[in-house]
Design a protein around this motif. Structure first.
Motif: not given
Length: 174
Positions: A172, A155-156, A162, A38, A159-160, A31
Motif C-alpha cells: 500500500t 486524502a481522498r 492504496d 504510494k 485511498g484510491q 499528504q
C-alpha cells in the motif's frame, strides 16, 4: 526504478502542537509525501496500469490530476494568474486521469513537483486570510480554505492510490 529518490524510509513527522498555519502546511506536506510513497518503486508500466477492473484510474493519472489541482487552486485562485492547462483537456475534463499512455513516472513526478513548489511559494507569501477568486465564477476562497481543501483532495485520492498499489504488487505504499 524509484520516482522519489529524496523520500526517506521514515514517515513524514507531523507536529503534535503548532499554530494553525504550521499545522495546515505540515498536514498538506504529509499528504503530498504519502502520494510519493504510494508510487515509489513502481515501473512506468505499473504506474500507468489500471489495476482495478471497475475503474479507469491509474497512479500516474492521480499524480497528473493532483498537479492540475495544485496549479488551479494556488496559481489561478489564490495568485490570480492564468497559468493555462497542464494537459490538453479538450472535451474531456478528466483527461489528466485517463490520458497516460505516453506518461512516465519521472516526467509526471517532475511536473507535479514543479506545481507543488509553485504552490508552496504562493502560500508562503500570503496570510491564511488572503482571499482569491475562482476564475469564471468569481467565488471567493481563502488560503485557509484552499489548504484545507487540498488536504482533503489528497486524502481522498490516497485511498484510491492504496487500493491501486495493493492491486499492483500487494503493498500500500506505507
Amino acid at each position: 526504478m524509484s520516482v522519489a529518490p529524496e523520500t526517506s524510509d521514515r514517515r513524514f513527522a507531523l507536529p503534535p502542537t503548532a499554530d494553525e498555519r504550521t499545522l495546515l502546511d505540515a498536514f498538506l506536506d504529509f499528504q503530498r509525501d504519502a502520494l510519493v510513497r504510494k508510487c515509489d518503486g513502481l515501473s512506468d508500466e505499473q504506474l500507468r496500469s489500471r489495476p482495478v477492473p471497475s475503474s479507469a484510474l491509474s497512479l500516474l493519472g492521480l499524480v497528473r490530476h493532483l498537479a492540475t489541482v495544485e496549479r488551479w487552486y494556488f496559481q489561478a485562485v489564490i495568485a490570480g494568474t492564468s497559468p493555462g492547462d497542464l494537459f490538453d483537456l479538450t472535451d474531456d475534463f478528466d483527461a489528466p486521469f485517463h490520458d497516460v499512455a505516453d506518461a512516465t513516472g519521472p516526467g509526471t513526478f517532475a511536473l507535479w513537483r514543479e506545481e507543488v513548489a509553485a504552490s508552496r511559494r504562493i502560500a508562503a507569501t500570503r496570510s491564511l486570510d488572503t482571499v482569491g477568486r475562482t476564475p469564471g465564477t468569481g467565488a471567493e476562497r481563502s488560503l485557509r480554505w484552499v489548504l484545507t481543501h487540498m488536504i482533503d483532495e489528497y486524502a481522498r485520492h490516497l485511498g484510491q492510490a492504496d487500493i491501486m498499489r495493493e492491486a499492483i504488487d500487494g503493498r500500500t505504499g506505507e
